[in-house]
Design a protein around this motif. Structure first.
Motif, PDB file in Angstrom:
ATOM      1  N   UNK A  82       0.822  -1.206   0.000  1.00 46.40           N
ATOM      2  CA  UNK A  82       0.000   0.000   0.000  1.00 46.40           C
ATOM      3  C   UNK A  82       0.856   1.256   0.000  1.00 46.40           C
ATOM      4  N   UNK A  83       1.949   1.241   0.759  1.00 44.86           N
ATOM      5  CA  UNK A  83       2.856   2.391   0.796  1.00 44.86           C
ATOM      6  C   UNK A  83       3.478   2.631  -0.570  1.00 44.86           C
ATOM      7  N   UNK A 118      -7.292  -1.545  -5.535  1.00 44.72           N
ATOM      8  CA  UNK A 118      -8.369  -0.735  -4.969  1.00 44.72           C
ATOM      9  C   UNK A 118      -8.384  -0.820  -3.448  1.00 44.72           C
ATOM     10  N   UNK A 119      -8.217  -2.015  -2.921  1.00 44.07           N
ATOM     11  CA  UNK A 119      -8.175  -2.160  -1.465  1.00 44.07           C
ATOM     12  C   UNK A 119      -6.906  -1.540  -0.886  1.00 44.07           C
ATOM     13  N   UNK A 120      -5.792  -1.674  -1.593  1.00 48.83           N
ATOM     14  CA  UNK A 120      -4.549  -1.093  -1.104  1.00 48.83           C
ATOM     15  C   UNK A 120      -4.646   0.423  -1.010  1.00 48.83           C
ATOM     16  N   UNK A 121      -5.397   1.030  -1.922  1.00 52.19           N
ATOM     17  CA  UNK A 121      -5.555   2.484  -1.866  1.00 52.19           C
ATOM     18  C   UNK A 121      -6.241   2.922  -0.579  1.00 52.19           C
ATOM     19  N   UNK A 122      -7.060   2.053   0.020  1.00 53.63           N
ATOM     20  CA  UNK A 122      -7.735   2.380   1.276  1.00 53.63           C
ATOM     21  C   UNK A 122      -6.806   2.259   2.480  1.00 53.63           C
ATOM     22  N   UNK A 123      -5.638   1.666   2.265  1.00 58.76           N
ATOM     23  CA  UNK A 123      -4.730   1.391   3.375  1.00 58.76           C
ATOM     24  C   UNK A 123      -3.421   2.166   3.253  1.00 58.76           C
ATOM     25  N   UNK A 124      -3.418   3.230   2.478  1.00 56.48           N
ATOM     26  CA  UNK A 124      -2.207   4.030   2.333  1.00 56.48           C
ATOM     27  C   UNK A 124      -1.918   4.765   3.633  1.00 56.48           C
TER      28      UNK A 124
END
Length: 381
Positions: free
Chosen positions: A20-21, A279-285
């Protein structure tokens, strides 16, 4: 170049946070290199912006290449012994190959032209052991094959004629020199001011102890902690009594983490499922990495000979407790144990002819007292 090393407790979501980072920074326009863990690749990040490059480690392939190269360089000696060489297809990687492949990937990441490299490391204890390997292995090489012995290189042809067989010393020293160069390059990356660590924790009974232990290990090796990620936080309000009870307990642990980590703490929600893609990773930035924090203070020597006749070596170890520490003097080196971690520190020249007389913790420093040799260090008048 900034390098972010992502580690944490097992199962806390290190690979997800690393991915995510990297993805968030790539979307922001930075040239990013992601080195995912080889055992837990995490969510797929291959279909991503062109500014994100994924470098996957290959422990088995690296081991085979290194072994076959060493076998080729040792061919003369092996022929003398009548040894049958190995073929590529029959080689199976040995334990420890994964750690060396990770170090090689770290060196390659630093040599690239990216703005940021995000490296997914193993759990924190293993991660610190891996990061300490270059320094430790260089020390072993210097002890077993001191560079001074190469001064006898001119005698080897004569010794080979007297013995009647080729002498292996030349290829041995050449191999050692190559390993020394490679280990020094990796150690330089680990110790660079732009290299920092992100610690991923899931708030629970072991989170506070894990944070304290990680901080101690990082301080021992001079690594900077730039963020603590509290991952998989449950929603604060729920009508389900069972889930509400879990939430209350988790947020109680989270309050302790907030008190311990302070401004370093960043909180990420639980998605209610395993992250499945970009898409899910964008929520965990997480928060964007800023300038690296100031490097950890270096050990210093305080001269107290005008007061109580001793020299004091201050080794910064914030968060250490007396029961964590052990000291062993070995010649001009000090073997320092801090919790489960170990590091060998060379003594400054001014302390090498002194005797250790005691040690204690003072304001986050390990203060080691040394009594100077009176013949070498007369007490100032």
């Amino acid at each position: 170049m900034r390098i972010i090393l992502v580690t944490g407790t097992g199962g806390a979501g290190r690979s997800t946070v690393a991915a995510a980072t990297a993805l968030a920074e790539a979307h922001a326009g930075r040239r990013v290199l992601l080195v995912p863990g080889d055992t837990d690749p995490g969510p797929a990040v291959d279909d991503t912006p062109a500014t994100l490059t994924v470098l996957r480690t290959d422990p088995a392939g690296d081991f085979r290449r290194e072994f076959l190269a060493l076998q080729a360089r040792s061919g003369t000696v092996l022929d003398l012994l009548g040894a049958a060489p190995f073929e590529d297809a029959e080689l199976t990687e040995l334990p420890g190959s994964r750690q060396f492949a990770l170090l090689r990937a770290l060196r390659e990441a630093a040599a690239g032209d990216h703005d940021l490299a995000v490296v997914d490391l193993p759990p924190v204890r293993e991660a610190l052991t891996v990061l300490a390997l270059p320094e430790q292995l260089r020390r072993y090489l210097r002890r077993l094959l001191p560079p001074e012995r190469q001064a006898a290189r001119a005698l080897r042809p004569m010794l080979a004629q007297l013995a009647g067989v080729p002498m292996p010393a030349q290829w041995l020293y050449e191999t050692t020199a190559r390993w020394e160069r490679e280990l020094a390059a990796v150690q330089a990356v680990v110790e660079a001011p732009g290299t920092t660590v992100r610690l991923v924790l899931e708030p629970g009974p072991a989170a506070t102890a894990a944070l304290r232990e990680a901080r101690l290990g990082l301080a021992l090796h001079g690594l900077a902690l730039d963020a603590v990620i509290a991952n998989r936080l449950l929603p604060a309000a729920s009508e389900d009594p069972w889930l509400a009870a879990l939430t209350v307990e988790q947020h109680r642990r989270l309050a302790t983490l907030r008190a311990d980590a302070g401004e370093l703490l960043h909180e990420l929600p639980h998605l209610g499922r395993e992250p499945r893609g970009p898409e899910d990773l964008a929520l965990l930035a997480t928060a964007r990495p800023g300038p690296p924090p100031a490097p950890a203070p270096a050990p210093t020597v305080e001269d107290r000979r005008d007061r109580d006749g001793v020299l004091v070596w201050h080794v910064p170890l914030p968060g250490a407790a007396k029961q964590d520490l052990s000291l062993v003097r070995r010649g001009d080196e000090l073997l320092l144990g801090a919790g489960p971690f170990r590091r060998t520190l060379p003594l400054p020249p001014v302390l090498r002819r002194c005797t250790v007389t005691g040690a204690g913790l003072v304001d986050g420093d390990l203060a080691i007292r040394f009594a100077p040799d009176p013949g070498l260090w007369p007490k100032p008048s």
